[in-house]
Design a protein around this motif. Sequence first.
Motif, short mmCIF file in Angstrom:
data_model
loop_
_atom_site.label_atom_id
_atom_site.label_comp_id
_atom_site.label_asym_id
_atom_site.label_seq_id
_atom_site.Cartn_x
_atom_site.Cartn_y
_atom_site.Cartn_z
N SER A 13 63.82 47.28 30.21
CA SER A 13 62.96 47.71 29.12
C SER A 13 63.31 49.11 28.61
O SER A 13 62.81 49.54 27.57
N THR A 14 64.18 49.82 29.32
CA THR A 14 64.59 51.16 28.89
C THR A 14 65.98 51.45 29.44
O THR A 14 66.53 50.67 30.24
N ASP A 15 66.57 52.54 29.02
CA ASP A 15 67.92 52.87 29.49
C ASP A 15 67.99 54.25 30.11
O ASP A 15 69.07 54.80 30.30
N SER A 16 66.84 54.84 30.46
CA SER A 16 66.82 56.14 31.12
C SER A 16 65.70 56.15 32.14
O SER A 16 64.58 55.69 31.85
N TYR A 17 66.02 56.67 33.35
CA TYR A 17 65.07 56.53 34.46
C TYR A 17 64.93 57.84 35.22
O TYR A 17 65.82 58.69 35.21
N ASP A 18 63.77 57.94 35.89
CA ASP A 18 63.57 58.95 36.92
C ASP A 18 63.67 58.25 38.26
O ASP A 18 62.92 57.28 38.51
N ILE A 19 64.58 58.69 39.12
CA ILE A 19 64.80 58.04 40.42
C ILE A 19 64.16 58.90 41.51
O ILE A 19 64.38 60.12 41.57
N VAL A 20 63.38 58.25 42.41
CA VAL A 20 62.68 58.96 43.47
C VAL A 20 62.99 58.26 44.80
O VAL A 20 62.97 57.02 44.88
N ALA A 21 63.30 59.04 45.81
CA ALA A 21 63.46 58.52 47.18
C ALA A 21 62.44 59.25 48.05
O ALA A 21 62.36 60.48 48.03
N ARG A 22 61.64 58.48 48.83
CA ARG A 22 60.53 59.08 49.59
C ARG A 22 60.47 58.50 51.00
O ARG A 22 60.59 57.29 51.19
N LEU A 23 60.30 59.39 51.97
CA LEU A 23 60.04 58.99 53.35
C LEU A 23 58.53 59.06 53.57
O LEU A 23 57.93 60.14 53.57
N SER A 24 57.92 57.88 53.73
CA SER A 24 56.46 57.80 53.87
C SER A 24 56.09 57.68 55.34
O SER A 24 56.59 56.79 56.04
N GLN A 25 55.21 58.56 55.79
CA GLN A 25 54.75 58.49 57.18
C GLN A 25 53.74 57.37 57.37
O GLN A 25 53.66 56.77 58.44
N SER A 26 52.98 57.07 56.32
CA SER A 26 51.92 56.06 56.42
C SER A 26 52.40 54.66 56.10
O SER A 26 51.71 53.68 56.39
N GLY A 27 53.59 54.55 55.50
CA GLY A 27 54.07 53.24 55.08
C GLY A 27 53.48 52.83 53.74
O GLY A 27 53.70 51.69 53.28
N ASN A 28 52.76 53.72 53.08
CA ASN A 28 52.13 53.44 51.79
C ASN A 28 53.02 53.95 50.67
O ASN A 28 53.57 55.05 50.74
N ALA A 29 53.15 53.13 49.63
CA ALA A 29 54.00 53.53 48.51
C ALA A 29 53.44 54.71 47.75
O ALA A 29 54.18 55.46 47.11
N ILE A 30 52.11 54.88 47.79
CA ILE A 30 51.50 56.02 47.10
C ILE A 30 51.75 57.27 47.93
O ILE A 30 51.53 57.30 49.14
N ILE A 31 52.18 58.32 47.26
CA ILE A 31 52.57 59.53 47.96
C ILE A 31 51.39 60.15 48.69
O ILE A 31 50.26 60.19 48.18
N GLN A 32 51.63 60.62 49.90
CA GLN A 32 50.61 61.25 50.74
C GLN A 32 51.10 62.65 51.12
O GLN A 32 52.29 62.95 51.08
N GLN A 33 50.16 63.45 51.52
CA GLN A 33 50.52 64.79 51.97
C GLN A 33 51.41 64.69 53.21
O GLN A 33 51.13 63.93 54.13
N GLY A 34 52.49 65.45 53.22
CA GLY A 34 53.42 65.43 54.35
C GLY A 34 54.61 64.51 54.14
O GLY A 34 55.59 64.59 54.91
N ASP A 35 54.51 63.63 53.12
CA ASP A 35 55.68 62.78 52.83
C ASP A 35 56.84 63.65 52.32
O ASP A 35 56.61 64.65 51.63
N ARG A 36 58.04 63.26 52.66
CA ARG A 36 59.21 64.00 52.21
C ARG A 36 59.93 63.18 51.14
O ARG A 36 60.05 61.95 51.28
N GLN A 37 60.42 63.85 50.13
CA GLN A 37 61.04 63.11 49.03
C GLN A 37 62.04 63.98 48.27
O GLN A 37 62.16 65.17 48.49
N GLY A 38 62.75 63.31 47.39
CA GLY A 38 63.67 63.95 46.46
C GLY A 38 63.74 63.11 45.21
O GLY A 38 63.43 61.91 45.24
#
Length: 393
Positions: free
Chosen positions: A344-369
Amino acid sequence: MNITFIVVALLMMLLSLAFVLPAFLRRPCNQHDTARDENISAARERLDDARAVASDTTPEEVHEYEEEIAYQLLQEAGKEISPALAVQPVFKKDWRSVVFTTVVLLLFTPLLYFFLGTPATLMPPPSIEELTAKLKQRTVTHPQDAEALAWLGRVMGAQGDYAAAADYYARARAVVGNTSELLAANIDALMMKGLSTDDDTLSGLLTVALIKTPEAPSILWLAGLHAERRGLLDEALGYWWRAHDNLADVPEAQNDIAVAITDLEEKLVASSATKAKKSNVVVIVQLSQTQRVDESDTLFIFAKAADDGASVPLAVRSLTTFQLPLTVTLSDDDAMAPAINMSSTDSYDIVARLSQSGNAIIQQGDRQGSVDGVSAGTMVTVLINTISSGGKK
């Protein structure tokens, strides 16, 4: 040592002696020359006798006697060789020359070959078993000899023992580091060994190789082959086209990979797929040296529409078993809903996240880039290097 060569060499030396020695064993001496020499010697003796008794004769008698003997000597020296004597030569043996020539041919010829020839060619080449045994012994006595380890990897690979070959390549890498040559050889051995396409070791090595030498044709070829085996034909096609473009200086190799590309494109057409999914993004996920992975962490990799505050990702991949760094391809196959996908588009924001809770929604303490504004059909490296304080991204 080559026995045939030695036997032939000895026969040739003996044949040479057979031609040379007779010349010394039968040296001709002319009978006429011998008789003339004897007459001249006798005349000289007579002259010496005459001079010895010169005190008992007058000077005129001595002078007359000398002239007579001189005349005889001149006659003897001027005589022509008689045909009868010319055809009857006398032979005598020259044993000193015989011994000298024999010693030179039999002793100095081998020495001359040893110093100026190639004696090593007389030795048969070592068998593959002997070579393997020597290399293994070398790696035991010198475990840090990376060259011997790499050679042993090649030998074991040639014998079809790809597991051992991969092990030796890994040991060589541990000594000298991840050179592109050793990485390519190690990856090739693992693939020939028949590892599962999702094996962490193979995927990890490919990721390291792509980071270290992203444009090396050998690495791109192997990455494409690995992607093809996983059924990611479009990803494989992208790798192989990059390898093809980087082989402009090697026409033969470029032609070979062009054939592989054509075959792969035919597979894509046959499966009613596009030749290359423009919406795909190859994501290399790396971990900062200050971070570490816990066994309970879940890795999420997202693709969102660039500059869009929508919370629903266009594509998401989650992994509970993984090893960083790793490479994944986000595509429409990873869409959470058919109508909301990367096409649907040709430009993206890419996120990689290590979740401590296993939840896709970001939580405090999760590490990402994250990396923003990534174009479709490209490859991007995301470094996990920050700790979230909560909120949405």
